[in-house]
Structures are given as C-alpha cells and as structure tokens.
Design an enzyme around this catalytic site. Structure first.
Site, PDB file in Angstrom:
ATOM      1  N   GLU A  89      15.177 120.699  13.064  1.00  0.00           N
ATOM      2  CA  GLU A  89      15.093 121.712  14.122  1.00  0.00           C
ATOM      3  C   GLU A  89      16.125 121.475  15.214  1.00  0.00           C
ATOM      4  OE1 GLU A  89      13.588 124.310  13.492  1.00  0.00           O
ATOM      5  OE2 GLU A  89      12.381 123.582  11.815  1.00  0.00           O
ATOM      6  N   HIS A 146      19.200 123.372  14.347  1.00  0.00           N
ATOM      7  CA  HIS A 146      19.124 124.768  14.792  1.00  0.00           C
ATOM      8  C   HIS A 146      19.342 124.865  16.304  1.00  0.00           C
ATOM      9  CE1 HIS A 146      17.891 126.639  11.078  1.00  0.00           C
ATOM     10  NE2 HIS A 146      16.833 125.866  10.937  1.00  0.00           N
TER      11      HIS A 146
END
Length: 489
Positions: free
Chosen positions: A255, A258
């Site tokens: 994550e 991202h």
C-alpha cells in the site's frame, strides 16, 4: 479569466469534492460504526449525485469548446477533462446514484457474509450490483464490448481481448514454474505468535523506510488493505494476523507503493485531472515493485531479518538466507493478497475470466460460487474449503469494481519492465537495500514514473521509464531466475 482558467477552477473544486467523497469510503472501512451503513449509503449517494452533476455540467462543454491550452501540460489537462466529460455524460444521474447507494449497502452485506461464511446472503445484492454495472457498461460502450468499457475506467486503451492475450502468453510459463517449485521441499515456516502492537509498530517503520510521508498520511487497520487519497492527504490500511506477520508487513509495503505514487505526483498538478495516478495498472506497478522486487529481495530481507528479531525475538528462522527463503515461500493457498509471486497472477486470471463471464451474461450470479470453486480446483489442484477463501475473499465486486482485477497482473508486467531498467540505473541497488535504504530505488521511481501523474498515457509512462514497450517477458524472466535459484531448479 480565460475559459481555460474558469474550467481549471471548476475542476479543482470538483476534485476537492471527490476527495471528500473518498474520505467517506476510508472512514467506512476503518472507523465507521457498523450500524451507520444505511445512512452512509445515502451520504455517498448524495455526494455521487453532486459529483455527477458537476462532471456533466453543460458549462464544461462550453469551456472545452472555448479553452486554449497555454502549454503542453494544459493540453494534457484538457485531454483528461474531455475524456472524463464524455464518459460522465453517457451515464444517467439516477444510475450513478443507484450505483453509489447499492455498492455501499453491498459492501456491508459482503463483510458480514464473509465473516459468516454465507455466500447465499451476499448473492442477491451482488446480482443488483452486476445488473447496475451492466447498465453502466452498455451506456458507455457505444455498441462496443461492454466489458471493455468497464476496463477503460481502470486501464484505458486496453481491451479484454488484449488482456486475455497477455494472460495466455503468461500462463504456460507460470504453470510450469509453479509445478517445478512445489515439487521441491518448502523452506521452514515462522514459529510462534506475533502480537498486533509489534506488527503495527514494524509496519509503520517499514512505511517510513519506503519513503511514505507520515506528515501527509497515516496507517490504520481494515479488513482488506487499501490506499486512499492523493496529494497532501494519502492514507493506507493494513491488517494483522498473530500467526502471519508477513500479511501485515507486506500489505503495508504494497500500500505504501500506491501511496508514494500519489504523494510524489508534482504538486503543480494538485486537485487537477493530472494530479492522480494515470491508471490502476501503473499504480499496481508501483505497489508490486515496492512489495516484491524490492521488499522481498535477498538484500532487503537481510536487513528486515534484523528488524524482525529486534521486534519479536526468536521466531525459528536462523540467519538472513533462511529468512529470505521463508519470505519467498511458494505455498498452497487460497487468498490472492497472500499469494506468492509465482502464483499471484493465476489468481488474477481466475477472477478476470469469471467477471468477464458475469458481465457478458454467460455466467449467472447464482452460479458464481460453483464456477469459482471449479475453476480454482482446475488451476490450483485442490478444492476451496470455505467461502471466505473462495468467492467471498475480495471486496472488489461488492463495490462494483468490475474490470479492475486484470490491472493487478498488468501492474506486475509493468513492474518487471521497470525493475529491469532500475537495476541498470542504480548499479549499487543491492548494497543500498542491504542497509534498509530504499531511497535509490524509490527516488528513481518517483522521478521516472510517479511525478508525472496523469501527464502521459499508461503504456507511455512505462515505456518512457523502462526504455521498452511493456510486455511480460521481463517479469517471467525475473520470476524464473529468482525462484529457480531459491529452489535449485
């Protein structure tokens, strides 16, 4: 004020409202009281209606007709606004509201059905979501393939047929590598229990090590890890398992990939159409290269071994080499997000084929569980044991994200190309990673991929950064070299 200036002011306000709407989704996943789901559905539907009205505002067409781009970046802004306007005006406002309302309700039903192992409780609302997305796809398709119209939301200028061709090229080498590796003895597994507080502390340490700016972000827990937001407010979530700290730690690194993309986009693009990741495939290239080529490398896991020992003491693995093998164990399993690099793309292929059939009507929603179970056993060689390990494991379909799944594998393909170029650009990469220093790698990615946001088309971003047209060969070569060496093939 010129027409271009008026248009950009309007777009920045729309983008700001979109960020607020996204924050409602973040809150729903992390902190919202369980009993608030019905009201949250109405709140999200109201925001969807406001956003849809702004995206379809006739003034946008007037401004587009009159606007003159002041420079190439302005021309790219107009390109993205025109594309978004053309798509938005094809979707009726009542359909946009119905999708927002229904998917919010479906998400809560999915979460409870997953906890209860009750597929039957989820299928009726999934049927509603599928019907609404089919309507949307038909509205967007212009007599083309409706599934292609949905893919366009996530990876533009890419069709289902093109994706299927890439997957057909990948599958034989992945299946052969999987069979060869699983025929060898597995590395030793972790021993003991790993407390949640220790996992979360180390996950935040890893987030910072990979360049996540905690002044403009935060790490929370959710059922399904995700990243949310862009620009100056980008939040991530992870999850913990007392017997499997890698679930938490590598979800966090993933994550962060991202989030770093969103945080590193040029601030000149803040709250504009260029101020977000250009596609989900490019987005996934960042999360996967952070997680795998960097985070699971021999060099970085050598450093991480010391951090794990400091956080948890003895966990049954002796030495960095054994730890590297444990981190990269190829194992039987059901969960896509927990899959090893060798098998991950096979999970994505399964979902791609099923959702394509759902959208075309070749597969009825009531037959989804049986179709999933049959396809999984055919691909992986053993049966699904419970729904939460099968068709209830992913959040995406409850949220109506059809066309999203194939971008996970496109991201892996892009990451393979980028990693090949990165190793040439940063010759001492392994020495840096062995010290827990990712700055050489993340700095190169920020400069060559992330800062551009939506300035270039998806495949152009990868081609400019890697010096090659994107294709699966670098990824497959990397996997065969890494796991061939690990497993003595």
């Amino acid at each position: 004020m010129t027409a271009f200036d008026d248009l950009m002011t309007f777009q920045r306000e729309t983008s700001a409202l979109g960020q607020v709407a996204g924050r409602l989704g973040w809150d729903q996943e992390t902190m919202m009281p369980k009993g608030a789901a019905l009201q949250r559905g109405e709140e999200k539907a109201a925001m969807a209606a406001i956003l849809h009205a702004r995206r379809c505002d006739p003034r946008v067409a007037e401004w587009l007709a009159a606007a003159e781009a002041p420079d190439p970046i302005g021309a790219a802004q107009l390109r993205e606004i025109r594309r978004a306007y053309d798509r938005a005006t094809k979707v009726p406002a009542d359909l946009a509201r119905a999708l927002a309302r229904t998917t919010t309700r479906a998400h809560g039903i999915w979460a409870q059905a997953r906890a209860d192992e009750d597929v039957a409780a989820f299928l009726p609302v999934l049927e509603e979501v599928v019907a609404l997305r089919r309507q949307e796809a038909q509205a967007l398709a212009d007599d083309g393939d409706p599934y292609d119209a949905l893919v366009e939301d996530y990876e533009r200028a890419t069709t289902g047929a093109q994706i299927a061709a890439i997957f057909d090229a990948m599958r034989p080498r992945l299946v052969d590598l999987r069979a060869a590796v699983l025929d060898r003895p597995a590395p030793k597994a972790l021993e003991g229990s790993f407390d949640e507080s220790g996992q979360m502390k180390l996950s935040r340490q890893l987030a910072r090590a990979f360049g996540y700016d905690m002044q403009h972000g935060r790490v929370d827990k959710a059922v399904h890890p995700f990243s949310s937001g862009s620009g100056m407010d980008v939040r991530i979530t992870t999850r913990t398992n007392p017997l499997d700290p890698f679930n938490c730690l590598y979800s966090t690194i993933h994550e962060v990939g991202h989030a770093a993309y969103e945080q590193n986009i040029s601030r000149d693009f803040l709250l504009t159409p260029l101020g977000r990741g250009v596609s989900m495939g490019v987005h996934e290239s960042q999360s996967r290269i952070y997680e795998n080529q960097l985070g699971r490398s021999r060099a970085f896991t050598g450093w991480m071994y010391g951090q794990m020992r400091e956080a948890f003491g003895d966990f049954g693995i002796e030495g960095p080499d054994a730890f590297f093998a444990t981190v990269n164990t190829v194992h039987r399993g059901y969960i896509r997000t927990e899959a090893d690099e060798v098998q991950y793309n096979l999970h994505v292929m399964l979902r791609f084929e099923l959702e394509r059939a759902l959208m075309s009507g070749d597969l009825a929603v009531c037959d989804l569980e049986a179709a999933w179970n049959d396809r999984f056993e055919a691909d992986f060689g053993y049966p699904i044991d419970k729904p939460s390990n099968g068709c209830l494991q992913d959040v995406h379909w409850s949220e109506g994200l059809f066309g999203y799944f194939p971008t996970y594998s496109l991201g892996n393909v892009y990451a393979g190309c980028l990693y090949q170029a990165l190793r040439q650009a940063v010759p001492d990469l392994e020495d840096q990673l062995a010290l827990g220093d990712t700055s050489g790698a993340t700095g190169w990615l920020a400069e060559n991929v992330q800062r551009h946001g939506g300035l270039y088309e998806p495949r152009e971003v990868i081609a400019r950064a890697s010096g090659m047209e994107p294709g699966p060969e670098p990824l497959l070569d990397y996997l065969e070299a890494k796991f061939g060496a690990l497993y003595g093939l």
